[in-house]
Scaffold this motif. Structure first.
Motif, PDB file in Angstrom:
ATOM      1  N   GLY A  25       1.578  -3.823 -12.964  1.00 19.06           N
ATOM      2  CA  GLY A  25       2.665  -4.185 -12.045  1.00 19.06           C
ATOM      3  C   GLY A  25       3.917  -4.423 -12.858  1.00 19.06           C
ATOM      4  N   CYS A  26       4.256  -3.423 -13.686  1.00 18.47           N
ATOM      5  CA  CYS A  26       5.330  -3.588 -14.693  1.00 18.47           C
ATOM      6  C   CYS A  26       6.702  -3.754 -14.060  1.00 18.47           C
ATOM      7  CB  CYS A  26       5.338  -2.396 -15.649  1.00 18.47           C
ATOM      8  SG  CYS A  26       5.747  -0.824 -14.841  1.00 18.47           S
ATOM      9  N   GLY A  27       6.863  -3.353 -12.786  1.00 12.50           N
ATOM     10  CA  GLY A  27       8.170  -3.474 -12.132  1.00 12.50           C
ATOM     11  C   GLY A  27       9.228  -2.724 -12.921  1.00 12.50           C
ATOM     12  N   ASP A  60      -3.011   1.591  -8.824  1.00 16.39           N
ATOM     13  CA  ASP A  60      -3.271   0.313  -8.174  1.00 16.39           C
ATOM     14  C   ASP A  60      -4.067  -0.604  -9.114  1.00 16.39           C
ATOM     15  OD1 ASP A  60      -4.110  -1.706  -6.517  1.00 16.39           O
ATOM     16  OD2 ASP A  60      -4.949  -0.391  -4.977  1.00 16.39           O
ATOM     17  N   ALA A  61      -3.637  -1.849  -9.217  1.00 20.50           N
ATOM     18  CA  ALA A  61      -4.329  -2.810 -10.086  1.00 20.50           C
ATOM     19  C   ALA A  61      -5.793  -2.997  -9.693  1.00 20.50           C
ATOM     20  CB  ALA A  61      -3.615  -4.163 -10.012  1.00 20.50           C
ATOM     21  N   TYR A 117      16.350  -5.001  -8.367  1.00 20.28           N
ATOM     22  CA  TYR A 117      15.356  -5.995  -8.796  1.00 20.28           C
ATOM     23  C   TYR A 117      15.863  -6.895  -9.934  1.00 20.28           C
ATOM     24  CZ  TYR A 117      11.059  -8.125 -10.410  1.00 20.28           C
ATOM     25  OH  TYR A 117      10.118  -9.046 -10.802  1.00 20.28           O
ATOM     26  N   TRP A 128      -0.072  -9.591  -4.655  1.00 17.54           N
ATOM     27  CA  TRP A 128      -0.036  -8.482  -3.700  1.00 17.54           C
ATOM     28  C   TRP A 128      -1.405  -7.811  -3.563  1.00 17.54           C
ATOM     29  CZ3 TRP A 128       4.103  -8.298  -0.772  1.00 17.54           C
ATOM     30  CH2 TRP A 128       5.298  -8.832  -1.262  1.00 17.54           C
ATOM     31  N   CYS A 129      -2.387  -8.268  -4.313  1.00 16.77           N
ATOM     32  CA  CYS A 129      -3.717  -7.640  -4.269  1.00 16.77           C
ATOM     33  C   CYS A 129      -4.650  -8.447  -3.378  1.00 16.77           C
ATOM     34  CB  CYS A 129      -4.307  -7.549  -5.680  1.00 16.77           C
ATOM     35  SG  CYS A 129      -3.385  -6.399  -6.702  1.00 16.77           S
ATOM     36  N   ASN A 185       2.604  -9.895 -14.732  1.00 16.69           N
ATOM     37  CA  ASN A 185       3.495 -10.973 -14.276  1.00 16.69           C
ATOM     38  C   ASN A 185       3.873 -10.791 -12.809  1.00 16.69           C
ATOM     39  OD1 ASN A 185       5.107 -13.328 -14.673  1.00 16.69           O
ATOM     40  ND2 ASN A 185       6.921 -12.033 -14.702  1.00 16.69           N
ATOM     41  N   LEU A 186       3.439 -11.743 -11.988  1.00 11.39           N
ATOM     42  CA  LEU A 186       3.816 -11.832 -10.570  1.00 11.39           C
ATOM     43  C   LEU A 186       3.556 -10.542  -9.794  1.00 11.39           C
ATOM     44  CD1 LEU A 186       6.977 -14.085 -10.911  1.00 11.39           C
ATOM     45  CD2 LEU A 186       4.712 -14.715 -10.062  1.00 11.39           C
ATOM     46  N   CYS A 187       2.390  -9.969 -10.019  1.00 12.82           N
ATOM     47  CA  CYS A 187       1.977  -8.768  -9.287  1.00 12.82           C
ATOM     48  C   CYS A 187       0.726  -9.041  -8.451  1.00 12.82           C
ATOM     49  CB  CYS A 187       1.701  -7.639 -10.293  1.00 12.82           C
ATOM     50  SG  CYS A 187       0.697  -6.297  -9.667  1.00 12.82           S
ATOM     51  N   ASP A 209       2.313   0.734 -12.354  1.00 13.21           N
ATOM     52  CA  ASP A 209       2.836   0.114 -11.132  1.00 13.21           C
ATOM     53  C   ASP A 209       2.470   0.985  -9.940  1.00 13.21           C
ATOM     54  OD1 ASP A 209       5.172  -2.260 -10.779  1.00 13.21           O
ATOM     55  OD2 ASP A 209       4.898  -0.924  -9.054  1.00 13.21           O
ATOM     56  N   ILE A 210       2.332   0.330  -8.792  1.00 14.61           N
ATOM     57  CA  ILE A 210       1.971   1.075  -7.572  1.00 14.61           C
ATOM     58  C   ILE A 210       3.209   1.766  -6.985  1.00 14.61           C
ATOM     59  CG2 ILE A 210       2.322  -0.751  -5.839  1.00 14.61           C
ATOM     60  CD1 ILE A 210      -0.484   0.020  -4.748  1.00 14.61           C
ATOM     61  N   ALA A 211       4.414   1.299  -7.376  1.00 12.14           N
ATOM     62  CA  ALA A 211       5.665   1.823  -6.806  1.00 12.14           C
ATOM     63  C   ALA A 211       6.297   2.846  -7.758  1.00 12.14           C
ATOM     64  CB  ALA A 211       6.634   0.675  -6.540  1.00 12.14           C
ATOM     65  N   PHE A 245       8.927  -1.981  -2.960  1.00 13.61           N
ATOM     66  CA  PHE A 245       9.326  -2.186  -4.361  1.00 13.61           C
ATOM     67  C   PHE A 245      10.092  -0.974  -4.905  1.00 13.61           C
ATOM     68  CE2 PHE A 245       6.342  -5.779  -4.299  1.00 13.61           C
ATOM     69  CZ  PHE A 245       7.138  -6.727  -4.903  1.00 13.61           C
TER      70      PHE A 245
HETATM   71  C1  LIG Z   1       7.524  -9.141  -8.421  1.00 10.92           C
HETATM   72  S1  LIG Z   1       7.355  -7.576  -9.168  1.00 10.92           S
HETATM   73  C2  LIG Z   1       7.056  -8.052 -10.862  1.00 10.92           C
HETATM   74  C3  LIG Z   1       7.486  -6.975 -11.823  1.00 10.92           C
HETATM   75  C4  LIG Z   1       7.371  -7.324 -13.304  1.00 10.92           C
HETATM   76  N1  LIG Z   1       6.006  -7.599 -13.687  1.00 10.92           N
HETATM   77  C5  LIG Z   1       8.263  -8.473 -13.671  1.00 10.92           C
HETATM   78  O1  LIG Z   1       7.767  -9.493 -14.112  1.00 10.92           O
HETATM   79  O2  LIG Z   1       9.492  -8.338 -13.535  1.00 10.92           O
HETATM   80  C6  LIG Z   1       5.740  -7.039  -8.645  1.00 10.92           C
HETATM   81  C7  LIG Z   1       5.418  -5.618  -9.042  1.00 10.92           C
HETATM   82  O3  LIG Z   1       4.018  -5.395  -8.774  1.00 10.92           O
HETATM   83  C8  LIG Z   1       3.866  -4.106  -8.215  1.00 10.92           C
HETATM   84  N2  LIG Z   1       2.606  -4.083  -7.449  1.00 10.92           N
HETATM   85  C9  LIG Z   1       2.333  -4.679  -6.266  1.00 10.92           C
HETATM   86  N3  LIG Z   1       1.059  -4.455  -5.911  1.00 10.92           N
HETATM   87  C10 LIG Z   1       0.503  -3.703  -6.897  1.00 10.92           C
HETATM   88  C11 LIG Z   1      -0.784  -3.159  -7.111  1.00 10.92           C
HETATM   89  N4  LIG Z   1      -1.776  -3.330  -6.232  1.00 10.92           N
HETATM   90  N5  LIG Z   1      -1.004  -2.437  -8.236  1.00 10.92           N
HETATM   91  C12 LIG Z   1      -0.001  -2.236  -9.140  1.00 10.92           C
HETATM   92  N6  LIG Z   1       1.248  -2.731  -8.982  1.00 10.92           N
HETATM   93  C13 LIG Z   1       1.511  -3.464  -7.878  1.00 10.92           C
HETATM   94  C14 LIG Z   1       5.116  -3.901  -7.378  1.00 10.92           C
HETATM   95  O4  LIG Z   1       5.373  -2.539  -7.108  1.00 10.92           O
HETATM   96  C15 LIG Z   1       6.177  -4.551  -8.253  1.00 10.92           C
HETATM   97  O5  LIG Z   1       6.782  -3.639  -9.115  1.00 10.92           O
END
Ligand SMILES: C[S@@+](CC[C@H](N)C(=O)[O-])C[C@H]1O[C@@H](n2cnc3c(N)ncnc32)[C@H](O)[C@@H]1O
Length: 275
Positions: free
Chosen positions: A66-68, A111-112, A18, A133-134, A128-130, A89-91, A11
């Motif tokens: 996971g704010c992206g 990490d969430a 993105y 990945w957990c 949203n859509l994070c 966010d983790i990234a 990410f």
């Molecule tokens: C698909 S993107 C969505 C970003 C944003 N929420 C959006 O709607 O545009 C997923 C995001 O979740 C983050 N992410 C993934 N696993 C995570 C975790 N365990 N904890 C926090 N963030 C995480 C990724 O780094 C990425 O930025």
């Protein structure tokens, strides 16, 4: 489940691209935002409300998990102008990119599954859509329950099994590796949410069918989002030309007038912590 360092690295690399590929992610997040209480409640919101009026209306502090690139961080800040906003966010790469555009007062790389906040810190957790990945959704819900104040809301979207089923099936015709990230079944989301201490205001799963003019367009979009395959059983290297060609032939059998189909199974959830 992929390794968290790989998720973060993927990410972070995708941070500059993105937004150009995230139209669908924005649509999904906007639907989630529309399920949340507004104050004062409009007629439109009352008609579609999933949360009883009054609940979760007074948001003094919120966290975007996971704010992206921060698109929803900025929308949350606009929606709750007198509140304290946090984005996590983790990234690191994503976080830097999001921070440069503003929206939250606090930006946290974490990490969430392990939220670095004390009990009762937030009125609203938005994600949203994070969470697809957990690995440990139970842990995410437990952390959400701990860091929410009584009466607070956890609103999230995620992906369920069946997402990219066409791509998965086409790869299965080509080799025995895992090429598509695995997603939890919707029944799993239901079981975990029901077993939690949260009240379920809303929990649903909707299939979204998209069409792509070419397979490269689909795989390119997944790469630009940072959401391409990170499964532990993915093939070494690029998967080989012959196997990619076999997968392409299998996928092209699904071609229709609109293009190549790709399904997304989107989970929408609004959960409330007891008062
Ligand atoms: C698909 S993107 C969505 C970003 C944003 N929420 C959006 O709607 O545009 C997923 C995001 O979740 C983050 N992410 C993934 N696993 C995570 C975790 N365990 N904890 C926090 N963030 C995480 C990724 O780094 C990425 O930025």
């Amino acid at each position: 489940m992929p390794d968290k360092r790989q998720i973060a690295a993927s990410f972070s690399r995708a941070a500059p691209t993105y937004d150009s590929a995230a139209a669908f992610q924005r649509e999904v997040g906007e639907r989630l935002l529309n399920l949340l209480p507004v104050s004062p409640a409009s007629e439109e919101w009352r008609k579609n409300a999933v949360v009883e009026e009054g609940a979760g209306e007074k948001v003094q502090s919120w966290l975007d998990i996971g704010c992206g690139s921060g698109h929803f961080t900025r929308l949350l800040a606009a929606r709750y102008p007198k509140s304290q906003g946090y984005a996590l966010d983790i990234a690191q790469g994503m976080l830097h990119h999001a921070k440069s555009q503003g929206g939250a007062e606090h930006w946290i790389a974490a990490d969430a599954e392990n939220l670095p906040f004390s009990e009762g810190s937030f009125d609203l957790l938005f994600s949203n859509l994070c969470l697809q990945w957990c690995k440990n959704l139970e842990q995410v819900l437990s952390e959400a329950g701990r860091t929410l104040r009584p009466g607070g809301l956890l609103a999230f979207t995620s992906l369920a099994s069946g997402t990219l089923a066409e791509l998965n099936a086409a790869w299965q015709a080509a080799d025995h590796f895992t090429h598509v990230n695995r997603f939890r079944a919707f029944a799993g989301y239901q079981a975990i949410c029901r077993a939690s201490d949260f009240k379920l205001h809303h929990l649903s799963c909707h299939a979204e069918l998209h069409h792509y003019p070419t397979l490269r367009k689909l795989t390119g979009e997944l790469k630009a989002l940072g959401a391409h395959n990170l499964s532990p059983n993915r093939p070494p290297g690029l998967g080989g030309r012959a196997r990619f060609a076999a997968m392409t032939r299998a996928y092209q059998q699904k071609q229709c007038a609109k293009g190549l189909p790709a399904t997304w199974q989107v989970v929408y959830a609004v959960l409330g912590k007891a008062t």
